[in-house]
Design a protein around this motif. Sequence first.
Motif, PDB file in Angstrom:
ATOM      1  N   PRO A   1       0.802  -1.239   0.000  1.00 48.89           N
ATOM      2  CA  PRO A   1       0.000   0.000   0.000  1.00 48.89           C
ATOM      3  C   PRO A   1       0.830   1.283   0.000  1.00 48.89           C
ATOM      4  CG  PRO A   1      -0.737  -1.516   1.714  1.00 48.89           C
ATOM      5  CD  PRO A   1       0.510  -2.089   1.151  1.00 48.89           C
ATOM      6  N   ILE A   2       2.001   1.222   0.631  1.00 49.06           N
ATOM      7  CA  ILE A   2       2.832   2.431   0.752  1.00 49.06           C
ATOM      8  C   ILE A   2       3.227   2.989  -0.611  1.00 49.06           C
ATOM      9  CG2 ILE A   2       5.019   3.317   1.667  1.00 49.06           C
ATOM     10  CD1 ILE A   2       4.840   0.828   3.593  1.00 49.06           C
ATOM     11  N   PHE A   3       3.384   2.089  -1.580  1.00 46.23           N
ATOM     12  CA  PHE A   3       3.972   2.523  -2.849  1.00 46.23           C
ATOM     13  C   PHE A   3       2.921   2.761  -3.932  1.00 46.23           C
ATOM     14  CE2 PHE A   3       6.996  -0.169  -0.540  1.00 46.23           C
ATOM     15  CZ  PHE A   3       7.891   0.830  -0.189  1.00 46.23           C
ATOM     16  N   GLY A   4       1.679   2.914  -3.518  1.00 47.66           N
ATOM     17  CA  GLY A   4       0.597   3.089  -4.480  1.00 47.66           C
ATOM     18  C   GLY A   4       0.462   4.523  -4.977  1.00 47.66           C
ATOM     19  N   LEU A   5      -0.582   4.736  -5.759  1.00 51.32           N
ATOM     20  CA  LEU A   5      -0.767   6.020  -6.423  1.00 51.32           C
ATOM     21  C   LEU A   5      -1.152   7.146  -5.470  1.00 51.32           C
ATOM     22  CD1 LEU A   5      -2.465   5.181  -9.816  1.00 51.32           C
ATOM     23  CD2 LEU A   5      -0.302   6.358  -9.415  1.00 51.32           C
ATOM     24  N   GLU A   6      -1.823   6.773  -4.357  1.00 52.42           N
ATOM     25  CA  GLU A   6      -2.276   7.810  -3.438  1.00 52.42           C
ATOM     26  C   GLU A   6      -1.102   8.680  -2.981  1.00 52.42           C
ATOM     27  OE1 GLU A   6      -4.866   7.803   0.627  1.00 52.42           O
ATOM     28  OE2 GLU A   6      -5.055   6.126  -0.753  1.00 52.42           O
ATOM     29  N   ASN A   7      -0.028   8.008  -2.597  1.00 53.71           N
ATOM     30  CA  ASN A   7       1.148   8.755  -2.167  1.00 53.71           C
ATOM     31  C   ASN A   7       1.809   9.496  -3.328  1.00 53.71           C
ATOM     32  OD1 ASN A   7       1.051   8.356   0.576  1.00 53.71           O
ATOM     33  ND2 ASN A   7       2.196   6.427   0.480  1.00 53.71           N
ATOM     34  N   ALA A   8       1.722   8.926  -4.521  1.00 54.61           N
ATOM     35  CA  ALA A   8       2.300   9.609  -5.684  1.00 54.61           C
ATOM     36  C   ALA A   8       1.604  10.945  -5.909  1.00 54.61           C
ATOM     37  CB  ALA A   8       2.182   8.727  -6.926  1.00 54.61           C
ATOM     38  N   PHE A   9       0.279  10.960  -5.699  1.00 56.57           N
ATOM     39  CA  PHE A   9      -0.455  12.217  -5.865  1.00 56.57           C
ATOM     40  C   PHE A   9      -0.144  13.193  -4.734  1.00 56.57           C
ATOM     41  CE2 PHE A   9      -3.048   9.730  -8.829  1.00 56.57           C
ATOM     42  CZ  PHE A   9      -3.071  10.616  -9.885  1.00 56.57           C
ATOM     43  N   LEU A  10      -0.014  12.658  -3.523  1.00 60.34           N
ATOM     44  CA  LEU A  10       0.341  13.530  -2.398  1.00 60.34           C
ATOM     45  C   LEU A  10       1.666  14.246  -2.688  1.00 60.34           C
ATOM     46  CD1 LEU A  10      -0.327  14.595   0.366  1.00 60.34           C
ATOM     47  CD2 LEU A  10       0.659  12.544   1.385  1.00 60.34           C
ATOM     48  N   LEU A  11       2.597  13.500  -3.246  1.00 60.62           N
ATOM     49  CA  LEU A  11       3.901  14.069  -3.593  1.00 60.62           C
ATOM     50  C   LEU A  11       3.743  15.209  -4.607  1.00 60.62           C
ATOM     51  CD1 LEU A  11       6.843  13.524  -2.941  1.00 60.62           C
ATOM     52  CD2 LEU A  11       6.910  11.920  -4.847  1.00 60.62           C
ATOM     53  N   LEU A  12       2.894  14.974  -5.583  1.00 58.49           N
ATOM     54  CA  LEU A  12       2.626  16.009  -6.589  1.00 58.49           C
ATOM     55  C   LEU A  12       2.079  17.269  -5.914  1.00 58.49           C
ATOM     56  CD1 LEU A  12       2.346  16.746  -9.639  1.00 58.49           C
ATOM     57  CD2 LEU A  12       0.052  15.779  -9.544  1.00 58.49           C
ATOM     58  N   PHE A  13       1.136  17.061  -4.984  1.00 61.23           N
ATOM     59  CA  PHE A  13       0.550  18.205  -4.280  1.00 61.23           C
ATOM     60  C   PHE A  13       1.613  18.939  -3.461  1.00 61.23           C
ATOM     61  CE2 PHE A  13      -3.751  15.859  -4.250  1.00 61.23           C
ATOM     62  CZ  PHE A  13      -4.006  16.337  -5.521  1.00 61.23           C
ATOM     63  N   MET A  14       2.497  18.184  -2.832  1.00 61.18           N
ATOM     64  CA  MET A  14       3.552  18.818  -2.027  1.00 61.18           C
ATOM     65  C   MET A  14       4.372  19.777  -2.874  1.00 61.18           C
ATOM     66  SD  MET A  14       4.956  15.640   0.204  1.00 61.18           S
ATOM     67  CE  MET A  14       4.099  15.104   1.711  1.00 61.18           C
ATOM     68  N   VAL A  15       4.744  19.303  -4.055  1.00 60.43           N
ATOM     69  CA  VAL A  15       5.591  20.120  -4.930  1.00 60.43           C
ATOM     70  C   VAL A  15       4.819  21.341  -5.432  1.00 60.43           C
ATOM     71  CG1 VAL A  15       6.764  20.143  -7.164  1.00 60.43           C
ATOM     72  CG2 VAL A  15       7.134  18.258  -5.580  1.00 60.43           C
ATOM     73  N   ILE A  16       3.549  21.137  -5.779  1.00 59.30           N
ATOM     74  CA  ILE A  16       2.755  22.256  -6.303  1.00 59.30           C
ATOM     75  C   ILE A  16       2.494  23.282  -5.197  1.00 59.30           C
ATOM     76  CG2 ILE A  16       0.498  22.913  -7.214  1.00 59.30           C
ATOM     77  CD1 ILE A  16       0.474  20.305  -8.764  1.00 59.30           C
ATOM     78  N   ILE A  17       2.098  22.798  -4.039  1.00 63.65           N
ATOM     79  CA  ILE A  17       1.812  23.700  -2.919  1.00 63.65           C
ATOM     80  C   ILE A  17       3.047  24.506  -2.540  1.00 63.65           C
ATOM     81  CG2 ILE A  17       1.497  23.687  -0.423  1.00 63.65           C
ATOM     82  CD1 ILE A  17      -1.089  23.101  -0.957  1.00 63.65           C
ATOM     83  N   GLY A  18       4.174  23.845  -2.500  1.00 62.09           N
ATOM     84  CA  GLY A  18       5.403  24.537  -2.103  1.00 62.09           C
ATOM     85  C   GLY A  18       5.852  25.528  -3.168  1.00 62.09           C
ATOM     86  N   GLY A  19       5.578  25.221  -4.405  1.00 60.61           N
ATOM     87  CA  GLY A  19       6.026  26.089  -5.497  1.00 60.61           C
ATOM     88  C   GLY A  19       6.918  25.295  -6.429  1.00 60.61           C
ATOM     89  N   SER A  20       6.363  24.773  -7.517  1.00 60.96           N
ATOM     90  CA  SER A  20       7.146  23.832  -8.321  1.00 60.96           C
ATOM     91  C   SER A  20       8.323  24.550  -8.972  1.00 60.96           C
ATOM     92  CB  SER A  20       6.271  23.118  -9.345  1.00 60.96           C
ATOM     93  OG  SER A  20       5.765  24.024 -10.267  1.00 60.96           O
ATOM     94  N   GLY A  21       9.435  23.860  -8.992  1.00 62.83           N
ATOM     95  CA  GLY A  21      10.664  24.429  -9.515  1.00 62.83           C
ATOM     96  C   GLY A  21      11.572  24.972  -8.426  1.00 62.83           C
ATOM     97  N   SER A  22      11.053  25.035  -7.202  1.00 60.13           N
ATOM     98  CA  SER A  22      11.851  25.607  -6.110  1.00 60.13           C
ATOM     99  C   SER A  22      12.177  24.540  -5.062  1.00 60.13           C
ATOM    100  CB  SER A  22      11.064  26.751  -5.469  1.00 60.13           C
ATOM    101  OG  SER A  22      11.409  26.912  -4.112  1.00 60.13           O
ATOM    102  N   GLN A  23      13.454  24.401  -4.734  1.00 57.27           N
ATOM    103  CA  GLN A  23      13.849  23.374  -3.758  1.00 57.27           C
ATOM    104  C   GLN A  23      13.324  23.705  -2.365  1.00 57.27           C
ATOM    105  OE1 GLN A  23      17.574  21.188  -5.830  1.00 57.27           O
ATOM    106  NE2 GLN A  23      17.891  21.939  -3.766  1.00 57.27           N
ATOM    107  N   ILE A  24      13.451  24.963  -1.982  1.00 58.03           N
ATOM    108  CA  ILE A  24      12.963  25.328  -0.654  1.00 58.03           C
ATOM    109  C   ILE A  24      11.443  25.162  -0.616  1.00 58.03           C
ATOM    110  CG2 ILE A  24      12.783  27.847  -1.084  1.00 58.03           C
ATOM    111  CD1 ILE A  24      14.047  26.289   2.163  1.00 58.03           C
TER     112      ILE A  24
END
Lengths: 274, 308
Positions: free
Chosen positions: B230-253
């Motif tokens: 379950p850990i490696f399923g799509l749900e977490n893949a989408f969460l990761l996408l949201f993390m990057v978008i919320i933080g500001g995609s293209g920015s490491q910080i």
Amino acid sequence: MNNPPGTGSAGGPLLAVHELTRRFGGLTAVAGLDFDLHAGEVLGLIGPNGAGKSTTFNMIAGTLAPSAGQILLQGNSVGGLPAHAMAARGVLRTFQHNCLFAGMSLRDNVMTGMHVGLASNLLGVIGGIARVRTAETAARARADELLAFVGLADAREQDVATLSFGQGRLLETARALAGDPKLILFDEPAAGLAPAECERLTDIIEQIAARDIGVLLIEHDMRFLLGIADRVVVLDHGERIAIGLPEAIQRDPAVIKAYLGSTRGVPAAGGTHA
Amino acid sequence: MKSLLQAALVIAILSAIGFLLGPYHTDIYRKLLLWIALALSYNFLFGVAGQVAFSHFTFYGVGAYAIVILVTQAGLPLPLAATAGIVLCVLLALAVAIPATRLDGFYLALATLALAQLFIVFLNEGGELTGGSGGLTSYRLPDVGGITLSGPRYTVVIVLLVTFTWILLARIDQSWFGRACRAVRDNPQAAAAMGIDVARTRVIAYALTSALAGLAGMVYAFVDNTVSPPIFGLENAFLLLFMVIIGGSGSQIGSVIGATVLYLLPFVLSPLIGHHHALVFGVVMLLVILAQPRGLTGLWAARPWRSR
Ligand SMILES: Nc1ncnc2c1ncn2[C@@H]1O[C@H](COP(=O)(O)OP(=O)(O)OP(=O)(O)O)[C@@H](O)[C@H]1O
Ligand SMILES: [Mg+2]
């Protein structure tokens, strides 16, 4: 006047196209075109709408593969190579509608143009080795020089979104120069420019040619072209109908019939878009 | 030199935190660090290189399962197993990316979605090899050079992973390769005219970030000492996408901020509003994207009270 293939060493043409042809289905956009271009020469390419200018240009830039014929760069056959390979061989271009990298500063845009010269082993980049860092510093200084050359030095840190169309055109020129060109292709560089910007661009193109870089110029604006081109190739329906000095071209009956007969800038019947 | 000192300082502080926490918070802290490592590499793939791929957690899983299988079932020594795991990730990444990047970006999204689903099926049906739906359990990290890496010491390993990922990606981002990736993202045609091999750049970015995800997965394998599908399923893949978008995609910080906010949000919200936190999460997500496409870092850059 054309050199046979393989003899383009010192003194030979920088670029030679032989029997260059491109078909789109049943339509022959470029039909058996021949011309050559020497280092330091400004060659104009004109013709009514749909004459095949952009198609010719795209084949030389590697964006389109020729259906037949040859493209020789310093005597080496390069027809059909992809665009990035042509750039690596020193054929660089600007776009008819500015194609800048949004969200990057002017300087980064120009530094992107240095890709071929800068690209090195990624492990060296990851390891942060000195050679990579010195190259990067030198590239940055060179980018600033090029921006100063086209008169955009003050804006170098700005985002490209802040530029006017004319400034974008100048930035594209600097970015193409960053790739250390042997040959630069300009697609209608004067279109959309104010008269003062046009003069500035003429000046820049002359300086580029003075550095022994070949310049191939598509242009609709005859006044602009006649003032700057050393020779002119006239296309109509994919065929070369004239080649020669600008003054002679202006008087050529075939050209007048095909192109110059109508009001300047407005193409003759047959290819007019609404 | 200065940057090395900075890195050492960050490693020291983040490691010291690991020594101060109790077992419960240690677990949260370690997983937060792992999310940050993943968000950093996914940011490079999605934000910098502009590739919409859903396989990042798959490679995390490949790394995790590979190291466990290679160490416990194949009996390989740890360094060899780790190397083999990375090679496996790179080969798998190339197998996906080389055909997919020849096509439109849409096909990479499809191909990686398919890969993600296939991987879960493979884990569930893998029999002895993968342990099926129960996964692999009751293994432990072999000693490394005579040292048992457990407790806070293992937290240090995770801190090193995060700093390594940060430094590697920052260097690449600020190099010719980072510019090439951004150029390909913004305008492939113009990038090619600059001498950039578009397909090659895409493949390298995909393989590199996938290998980093695999590396993080290897580190993760010995956090819980159990890996399951379950850990490696799509749900977490989408969460990761949201993390990057919320933080500001293209920015490491931005990725660090996005990962921190989204990972910790449920811990903060669920005591307050119970299971409604998912709703709040969705609303926050929507608001951020509508208000500022460049995420929280974009919001900060555009702060209205900023003095110019
Ligand atoms: N990708 C394509 N597919 C099919 N036909 C094409 C394609 N590109 C160009 N053509 C056709 O080839 C002919 C030459 O087009 P091209 O764009 O080279 O003309 P041009 O001289 O650049 O004209 P303009 O002055 O309008 O830019 C036209 O009839 C055009 O419709
Ligand atoms: Mg055209």
